[in-house]
Design a protein around this motif. Sequence first.
Motif, short mmCIF file in Angstrom:
data_model
loop_
_atom_site.label_atom_id
_atom_site.label_comp_id
_atom_site.label_asym_id
_atom_site.label_seq_id
_atom_site.Cartn_x
_atom_site.Cartn_y
_atom_site.Cartn_z
N GLU A 103 -8.32 -45.65 -17.49
CA GLU A 103 -8.36 -45.56 -16.04
C GLU A 103 -6.96 -45.22 -15.51
OE1 GLU A 103 -9.67 -49.36 -14.76
OE2 GLU A 103 -11.72 -49.10 -15.45
N ILE A 104 -6.93 -44.45 -14.42
CA ILE A 104 -5.65 -44.06 -13.82
C ILE A 104 -5.70 -44.36 -12.33
CG2 ILE A 104 -4.03 -42.18 -13.39
CD1 ILE A 104 -5.19 -40.72 -15.78
N GLU A 105 -4.69 -45.07 -11.85
CA GLU A 105 -4.48 -45.25 -10.42
C GLU A 105 -3.11 -44.68 -10.08
OE1 GLU A 105 -5.49 -49.13 -8.78
OE2 GLU A 105 -6.32 -49.69 -10.73
N THR A 106 -3.03 -43.89 -9.04
CA THR A 106 -1.75 -43.25 -8.70
C THR A 106 -1.60 -43.13 -7.21
OG1 THR A 106 -0.35 -41.33 -9.19
CG2 THR A 106 -2.68 -40.90 -8.80
N LYS A 107 -0.34 -43.17 -6.74
CA LYS A 107 -0.05 -42.99 -5.32
C LYS A 107 1.25 -42.22 -5.22
CE LYS A 107 -0.10 -45.44 -0.93
NZ LYS A 107 -0.27 -46.75 -0.26
N THR A 108 1.19 -41.11 -4.52
CA THR A 108 2.36 -40.23 -4.42
C THR A 108 3.56 -40.99 -3.87
OG1 THR A 108 0.91 -38.33 -4.02
CG2 THR A 108 3.22 -38.09 -3.43
N GLY A 109 4.66 -40.91 -4.59
CA GLY A 109 5.90 -41.55 -4.18
C GLY A 109 6.01 -43.02 -4.55
N GLU A 110 4.94 -43.60 -5.09
CA GLU A 110 4.97 -45.04 -5.42
C GLU A 110 4.72 -45.32 -6.89
OE1 GLU A 110 2.73 -47.57 -2.90
OE2 GLU A 110 3.40 -46.59 -1.05
N GLY A 111 4.16 -44.37 -7.62
CA GLY A 111 4.01 -44.58 -9.05
C GLY A 111 2.59 -44.42 -9.55
N THR A 112 2.44 -44.68 -10.85
CA THR A 112 1.17 -44.48 -11.53
C THR A 112 0.89 -45.67 -12.45
OG1 THR A 112 1.50 -42.08 -11.50
CG2 THR A 112 -0.14 -42.92 -13.03
N LEU A 113 -0.38 -46.01 -12.53
CA LEU A 113 -0.84 -47.09 -13.42
C LEU A 113 -1.88 -46.53 -14.37
CD1 LEU A 113 -1.40 -50.01 -14.37
CD2 LEU A 113 -2.92 -50.25 -12.39
N PHE A 114 -1.65 -46.69 -15.66
CA PHE A 114 -2.62 -46.35 -16.69
C PHE A 114 -3.16 -47.66 -17.26
CE2 PHE A 114 0.16 -42.70 -16.50
CZ PHE A 114 -0.70 -41.63 -16.59
N ARG A 115 -4.48 -47.80 -17.28
CA ARG A 115 -5.10 -49.01 -17.81
C ARG A 115 -6.07 -48.64 -18.93
NH1 ARG A 115 -7.48 -50.38 -13.59
NH2 ARG A 115 -5.84 -51.66 -12.66
N VAL A 116 -5.88 -49.24 -20.09
CA VAL A 116 -6.73 -48.98 -21.26
C VAL A 116 -7.50 -50.25 -21.58
CG1 VAL A 116 -6.80 -48.27 -23.68
CG2 VAL A 116 -5.07 -47.30 -22.14
N ARG A 117 -8.83 -50.16 -21.62
CA ARG A 117 -9.68 -51.30 -21.98
C ARG A 117 -10.21 -51.09 -23.39
NH1 ARG A 117 -10.96 -51.48 -16.24
NH2 ARG A 117 -10.79 -53.63 -15.52
N LEU A 118 -10.01 -52.09 -24.25
CA LEU A 118 -10.41 -51.99 -25.66
C LEU A 118 -11.33 -53.16 -26.02
CD1 LEU A 118 -6.95 -51.56 -25.59
CD2 LEU A 118 -7.63 -50.33 -27.64
N LEU A 119 -12.07 -52.98 -27.11
CA LEU A 119 -12.96 -54.03 -27.60
C LEU A 119 -12.15 -55.14 -28.26
CD1 LEU A 119 -15.70 -51.81 -29.31
CD2 LEU A 119 -15.87 -52.97 -27.10
N MET A 120 -12.54 -56.39 -28.02
CA MET A 120 -11.92 -57.51 -28.72
C MET A 120 -12.33 -57.50 -30.19
SD MET A 120 -9.92 -59.47 -26.88
CE MET A 120 -9.90 -60.92 -27.95
N ARG A 121 -13.58 -57.18 -30.44
CA ARG A 121 -14.11 -57.14 -31.80
C ARG A 121 -14.79 -55.81 -32.03
NH1 ARG A 121 -10.97 -60.32 -32.10
NH2 ARG A 121 -11.11 -62.58 -32.35
N TRP A 122 -14.51 -55.18 -33.14
CA TRP A 122 -15.08 -53.88 -33.45
C TRP A 122 -16.52 -54.06 -33.89
CZ3 TRP A 122 -12.79 -49.29 -32.51
CH2 TRP A 122 -13.39 -48.15 -33.02
N THR A 123 -17.44 -53.35 -33.24
CA THR A 123 -18.85 -53.46 -33.59
C THR A 123 -19.29 -52.22 -34.33
OG1 THR A 123 -19.46 -52.54 -31.43
CG2 THR A 123 -19.38 -54.93 -31.63
N THR A 124 -20.13 -52.40 -35.34
CA THR A 124 -20.65 -51.26 -36.09
C THR A 124 -21.82 -50.66 -35.35
OG1 THR A 124 -22.07 -52.74 -37.36
CG2 THR A 124 -19.91 -52.22 -38.29
N ASP A 125 -21.98 -49.36 -35.47
CA ASP A 125 -23.09 -48.65 -34.79
C ASP A 125 -24.41 -48.98 -35.48
OD1 ASP A 125 -21.37 -47.45 -33.01
OD2 ASP A 125 -20.98 -45.76 -34.37
#
Length: 420
Positions: A398-420
């Motif tokens: 996810e990306i949140e950004t505002k001109t002149g104030e900065g940018t935020l990158f947010r990465v959400r990951l799994l706590m436990r890897w699940t098999t398909d």
Amino acid sequence: MYTPVESPLVSLANYLAARREAILNNWRTACQNDPACNTMANLSREEFNNKVPFMLNVLEDRLRHLPLNGDIKVLAEEHGLHRWQKAYILEELLVEIHHINQMMLNELRQYWKLYPTPETERISESYEYLSWFYTLSINGSVEQYTDLQRIDASSRAQFLQGALNDLNEMTRQRGDLLRTASHDLRGSFGVIQGATSYLNLVEADEPERKQMLEMINRNLTTVREMVIQLMDLARLEAGQESVAIRSFNAGELLRSLIESYQPLATQKGLVLQADGPSDLEVESDPLQVQRVVQNLVLNALKHTDSGWISVSWARESDFRWLISVQDSGPGLPGNQDAGSLSQALAPTPESAAAFGFPNAEENAREEAVVQAPKSSKGEGIGLSIVKRLCELLRASLEIETKTGEGTLFRVRLLMRWTTD
């Protein structure tokens, strides 16, 4: 014992409001214990509750004989759409609806046992309202779900055509990206060639020759970085990257990684800060997680001239954890120039309130399209790599950004890897 002073139905509505969190928690527990409910195990509390708190608000309004602040059937349709998007099967949706209505039935029985009333017609009326709630909730959810199934069955050709169009668009964007990279490489090589020719001039004095050598070195470093990035992107697009999943302490890995970039931040006069638990055991590929954070932090260091860069991480739920990289840089421009990375990655948060407080951002669900600025150092390529790595790790970006104030990158990951 508490004796209600309001009318029985108003008192019942107040009782249900006071029991709201318990009702929702009992509902989730009942679904967790039902072998027919499998998909809900991957949902956070907010995702699982979805529109149900709003639906309960409407039921309580009805009990109080107030104007209804919502339409249960419409809310149930939105709930059915949500469950469709979360890959529920119809049986799971029906079981969930059954359990929430069973919870409400139990609450009514418990209330009338605690506070019996001679107004038997009020008791009968309360059960009629519950039946109304049940009928609209199941009709709205199931109708929406079956409509989606019918649309899916009748529109596969359109979906295939859309997929083909998307593929063509991806091919075009990839060509634009590569053309931009080629242009940047040609520009760097041109600088190197010009500086090299200048060094051959007999009249060039030593300070000028030294300046030209420094220019050559800078551009050779830029070219090397871009070639490495292009090779990384090519491997990711070709499916040649794999994941090696194991348990590791994400807090320890991230803190050590951020410490390694402190000298570079100090050199630029920036404050680089790391915040997060020291112990955060997760299952993922530590090398690929490190590559994601490296790309985001280096990107922030390159494009932030003053201020700070904040890297934080936390457990979001029993199922997910997140990494955030925020800077005080110029922000990402909102236009979409050809050849740069543009992604509709603005977050659309679920309502976190048990009482279903209105959330304009969630209800509107407006997509914010952001774009990485062009850069001769290949920023677009770096963000393309991050996106591909997130896909490899089954992570969302996810990306949140505002001109002149900065940018935020947010990465959400799994706590436990699940098999398909």
